[in-house]
Design a protein around this motif. Structure first.
Motif, PDB file in Angstrom:
ATOM      1  N   THR A  15      77.810 -43.687 -20.105  1.00  0.00           N
ATOM      2  CA  THR A  15      76.450 -44.011 -19.668  1.00  0.00           C
ATOM      3  C   THR A  15      76.430 -44.545 -18.236  1.00  0.00           C
ATOM      4  OG1 THR A  15      76.659 -46.214 -20.646  1.00  0.00           O
ATOM      5  CG2 THR A  15      75.618 -44.469 -21.997  1.00  0.00           C
ATOM      6  N   GLU A  16      77.582 -44.598 -17.617  1.00  0.00           N
ATOM      7  CA  GLU A  16      77.678 -45.044 -16.223  1.00  0.00           C
ATOM      8  C   GLU A  16      77.179 -43.923 -15.306  1.00  0.00           C
ATOM      9  OE1 GLU A  16      78.804 -48.108 -15.233  1.00  0.00           O
ATOM     10  OE2 GLU A  16      78.868 -48.550 -17.373  1.00  0.00           O
ATOM     11  N   PRO A  17      76.602 -44.273 -14.160  1.00  0.00           N
ATOM     12  CA  PRO A  17      76.187 -43.229 -13.219  1.00  0.00           C
ATOM     13  C   PRO A  17      77.400 -42.433 -12.724  1.00  0.00           C
ATOM     14  CG  PRO A  17      75.724 -45.448 -12.344  1.00  0.00           C
ATOM     15  CD  PRO A  17      76.324 -45.614 -13.697  1.00  0.00           C
ATOM     16  N   CYS A  18      77.154 -41.187 -12.336  1.00  0.00           N
ATOM     17  CA  CYS A  18      78.238 -40.298 -11.874  1.00  0.00           C
ATOM     18  C   CYS A  18      78.973 -40.871 -10.674  1.00  0.00           C
ATOM     19  CB  CYS A  18      77.676 -38.930 -11.493  1.00  0.00           C
ATOM     20  SG  CYS A  18      76.965 -38.049 -12.870  1.00  0.00           S
ATOM     21  N   SER A  19      78.236 -41.435  -9.769  1.00  0.00           N
ATOM     22  CA  SER A  19      78.831 -41.963  -8.547  1.00  0.00           C
ATOM     23  C   SER A  19      77.962 -43.108  -8.050  1.00  0.00           C
ATOM     24  CB  SER A  19      78.912 -40.856  -7.496  1.00  0.00           C
ATOM     25  OG  SER A  19      77.611 -40.389  -7.197  1.00  0.00           O
ATOM     26  N   PRO A  20      78.448 -43.825  -7.077  1.00  0.00           N
ATOM     27  CA  PRO A  20      77.612 -44.886  -6.518  1.00  0.00           C
ATOM     28  C   PRO A  20      76.289 -44.301  -6.020  1.00  0.00           C
ATOM     29  CG  PRO A  20      79.828 -44.993  -5.631  1.00  0.00           C
ATOM     30  CD  PRO A  20      79.725 -43.725  -6.432  1.00  0.00           C
ATOM     31  N   LYS A  21      75.260 -45.089  -6.070  1.00  0.00           N
ATOM     32  CA  LYS A  21      73.923 -44.633  -5.668  1.00  0.00           C
ATOM     33  C   LYS A  21      73.947 -44.132  -4.226  1.00  0.00           C
ATOM     34  CE  LYS A  21      69.208 -45.633  -6.189  1.00  0.00           C
ATOM     35  NZ  LYS A  21      68.561 -44.892  -7.188  1.00  0.00           N
ATOM     36  N   LEU A  22      73.308 -42.957  -4.021  1.00  0.00           N
ATOM     37  CA  LEU A  22      73.214 -42.395  -2.679  1.00  0.00           C
ATOM     38  C   LEU A  22      72.335 -43.269  -1.809  1.00  0.00           C
ATOM     39  CD1 LEU A  22      72.678 -38.595  -3.411  1.00  0.00           C
ATOM     40  CD2 LEU A  22      74.739 -39.703  -2.562  1.00  0.00           C
ATOM     41  N   ALA A  23      72.666 -43.338  -0.541  1.00  0.00           N
ATOM     42  CA  ALA A  23      71.859 -44.112   0.397  1.00  0.00           C
ATOM     43  C   ALA A  23      70.621 -43.327   0.818  1.00  0.00           C
ATOM     44  CB  ALA A  23      72.692 -44.483   1.619  1.00  0.00           C
ATOM     45  N   CYS A  24      70.595 -42.016   0.510  1.00  0.00           N
ATOM     46  CA  CYS A  24      69.469 -41.143   0.873  1.00  0.00           C
ATOM     47  C   CYS A  24      69.174 -41.197   2.368  1.00  0.00           C
ATOM     48  CB  CYS A  24      68.218 -41.453   0.063  1.00  0.00           C
ATOM     49  SG  CYS A  24      68.398 -40.993  -1.672  1.00  0.00           S
ATOM     50  N   LEU A  25      70.216 -41.147   3.155  1.00  0.00           N
ATOM     51  CA  LEU A  25      70.063 -41.122   4.607  1.00  0.00           C
ATOM     52  C   LEU A  25      69.841 -39.685   5.043  1.00  0.00           C
ATOM     53  CD1 LEU A  25      72.942 -43.589   5.520  1.00  0.00           C
ATOM     54  CD2 LEU A  25      70.490 -44.085   5.392  1.00  0.00           C
ATOM     55  N   LEU A  26      68.611 -39.242   4.967  1.00  0.00           N
ATOM     56  CA  LEU A  26      68.256 -37.867   5.287  1.00  0.00           C
ATOM     57  C   LEU A  26      68.009 -37.681   6.773  1.00  0.00           C
ATOM     58  CD1 LEU A  26      65.675 -37.176   2.451  1.00  0.00           C
ATOM     59  CD2 LEU A  26      68.022 -36.381   2.568  1.00  0.00           C
ATOM     60  N   ILE A  27      68.211 -36.459   7.227  1.00  0.00           N
ATOM     61  CA  ILE A  27      67.782 -36.070   8.561  1.00  0.00           C
ATOM     62  C   ILE A  27      66.259 -35.952   8.492  1.00  0.00           C
ATOM     63  CG2 ILE A  27      67.852 -34.238  10.309  1.00  0.00           C
ATOM     64  CD1 ILE A  27      70.531 -33.368   9.131  1.00  0.00           C
ATOM     65  N   GLU A  28      65.561 -36.424   9.507  1.00  0.00           N
ATOM     66  CA  GLU A  28      64.112 -36.246   9.543  1.00  0.00           C
ATOM     67  C   GLU A  28      63.790 -34.772   9.356  1.00  0.00           C
ATOM     68  OE1 GLU A  28      61.660 -38.566  10.024  1.00  0.00           O
ATOM     69  OE2 GLU A  28      63.128 -40.189  10.008  1.00  0.00           O
ATOM     70  N   ARG A  29      62.718 -34.447   8.650  1.00  0.00           N
ATOM     71  CA  ARG A  29      62.385 -33.051   8.341  1.00  0.00           C
ATOM     72  C   ARG A  29      62.240 -32.203   9.605  1.00  0.00           C
ATOM     73  NH1 ARG A  29      62.826 -29.726   3.967  1.00  0.00           N
ATOM     74  NH2 ARG A  29      61.713 -27.841   4.514  1.00  0.00           N
ATOM     75  N   GLU A  30      61.565 -32.736  10.613  1.00  0.00           N
ATOM     76  CA  GLU A  30      61.367 -31.993  11.868  1.00  0.00           C
ATOM     77  C   GLU A  30      62.706 -31.685  12.536  1.00  0.00           C
ATOM     78  OE1 GLU A  30      59.416 -33.080  16.083  1.00  0.00           O
ATOM     79  OE2 GLU A  30      58.044 -33.249  14.369  1.00  0.00           O
ATOM     80  N   GLU A  31      63.608 -32.652  12.528  1.00  0.00           N
ATOM     81  CA  GLU A  31      64.935 -32.450  13.103  1.00  0.00           C
ATOM     82  C   GLU A  31      65.726 -31.443  12.271  1.00  0.00           C
ATOM     83  OE1 GLU A  31      68.362 -33.148  15.648  1.00  0.00           O
ATOM     84  OE2 GLU A  31      66.199 -33.114  15.875  1.00  0.00           O
ATOM     85  N   ALA A  32      65.619 -31.514  10.950  1.00  0.00           N
ATOM     86  CA  ALA A  32      66.315 -30.569  10.079  1.00  0.00           C
ATOM     87  C   ALA A  32      65.838 -29.143  10.348  1.00  0.00           C
ATOM     88  CB  ALA A  32      66.099 -30.930   8.619  1.00  0.00           C
ATOM     89  N   GLU A  33      64.541 -28.968  10.557  1.00  0.00           N
ATOM     90  CA  GLU A  33      64.012 -27.638  10.862  1.00  0.00           C
ATOM     91  C   GLU A  33      64.503 -27.143  12.220  1.00  0.00           C
ATOM     92  OE1 GLU A  33      59.781 -27.978  10.346  1.00  0.00           O
ATOM     93  OE2 GLU A  33      59.976 -28.162   8.166  1.00  0.00           O
ATOM     94  N   ARG A  34      64.551 -28.036  13.188  1.00  0.00           N
ATOM     95  CA  ARG A  34      65.047 -27.662  14.522  1.00  0.00           C
ATOM     96  C   ARG A  34      66.532 -27.260  14.455  1.00  0.00           C
ATOM     97  NH1 ARG A  34      62.280 -30.901  17.342  1.00  0.00           N
ATOM     98  NH2 ARG A  34      63.355 -32.789  16.702  1.00  0.00           N
ATOM     99  N   LEU A  35      67.324 -28.045  13.728  1.00  0.00           N
ATOM    100  CA  LEU A  35      68.747 -27.737  13.591  1.00  0.00           C
ATOM    101  C   LEU A  35      68.964 -26.442  12.817  1.00  0.00           C
ATOM    102  CD1 LEU A  35      70.081 -31.330  12.859  1.00  0.00           C
ATOM    103  CD2 LEU A  35      70.366 -30.016  14.980  1.00  0.00           C
ATOM    104  N   ALA A  36      68.155 -26.200  11.793  1.00  0.00           N
ATOM    105  CA  ALA A  36      68.261 -24.950  11.035  1.00  0.00           C
ATOM    106  C   ALA A  36      67.959 -23.765  11.942  1.00  0.00           C
ATOM    107  CB  ALA A  36      67.308 -24.969   9.839  1.00  0.00           C
ATOM    108  N   GLY A  37      66.985 -23.911  12.821  1.00  0.00           N
ATOM    109  CA  GLY A  37      66.674 -22.853  13.790  1.00  0.00           C
ATOM    110  C   GLY A  37      67.838 -22.578  14.720  1.00  0.00           C
ATOM    111  N   MET A  38      68.531 -23.635  15.134  1.00  0.00           N
ATOM    112  CA  MET A  38      69.705 -23.462  16.001  1.00  0.00           C
ATOM    113  C   MET A  38      70.812 -22.716  15.258  1.00  0.00           C
ATOM    114  SD  MET A  38      69.801 -27.178  17.806  1.00  0.00           S
ATOM    115  CE  MET A  38      70.635 -26.817  19.340  1.00  0.00           C
ATOM    116  N   LEU A  39      71.023 -23.094  14.010  1.00  0.00           N
ATOM    117  CA  LEU A  39      72.064 -22.426  13.228  1.00  0.00           C
ATOM    118  C   LEU A  39      71.716 -20.962  12.985  1.00  0.00           C
ATOM    119  CD1 LEU A  39      72.915 -25.254  10.697  1.00  0.00           C
ATOM    120  CD2 LEU A  39      74.341 -24.433  12.582  1.00  0.00           C
ATOM    121  N   LYS A  40      70.447 -20.680  12.731  1.00  0.00           N
ATOM    122  CA  LYS A  40      70.022 -19.292  12.551  1.00  0.00           C
ATOM    123  C   LYS A  40      70.249 -18.495  13.835  1.00  0.00           C
ATOM    124  CE  LYS A  40      66.459 -20.145   9.112  1.00  0.00           C
ATOM    125  NZ  LYS A  40      65.004 -20.173   8.855  1.00  0.00           N
TER     126      LYS A  40
END
Length: 121
Positions: A15-40
């Motif tokens: 019943t223990e969690p799989c791993s320590p709780k994630l910090a949820c340090l996400l990339i801002e959505r706008e930045e993620a879209e910009r970076l995805a465009g660069m990768l594309k």
């Protein structure tokens, strides 16, 4: 740890969690879209070749006319690829007379490298 009984069998259930709780340090959505465009923009064999040619050119820049000769492709095809990479922030473009010269946008390339190796940030 909890014990669950199903029929005659008893099973230990974690019943223990799989791993320590994630910090949820996400990339801002706008930045993620910009970076995805660069990768594309570089997710194409011809564009990867162009980026490498420009990056390794003697003066750190290359003219469209030289790039067409190296890759054996027509100028409109090369220009299309260069435009996509310029719009994505991976290349700089400078007009000199009738030709366009391209150089690597080091800030853009650094951002792509940081995606692939975040430990260097």
């Amino acid at each position: 740890m909890a014990i669950t009984t199903v029929g005659a069998a008893q099973t230990a259930v974690n019943t223990e969690p799989c791993s320590p709780k994630l910090a949820c340090l996400l990339i801002e959505r706008e930045e993620a879209e910009r970076l995805a465009g660069m990768l594309k923009a570089i997710a194409d064999p011809t564009r990867l070749q162009l980026l490498r040619l420009i990056e390794r050119s003697p003066d750190g820049e290359a003219c469209v006319c030289d790039l067409t000769e190296c890759l054996g492709l027509r100028q409109p095809t090369i220009s299309h690829h260069l435009k996509l990479m310029t719009e994505a922030g991976l290349l700089n473009r400078e007009r000199r007379g009738t030709w366009a010269w391209f150089s690597v946008n080091h800030d853009g390339l650094r951002r792509v490298r940081n995606i692939l190796d975040p430990a260097t940030v």
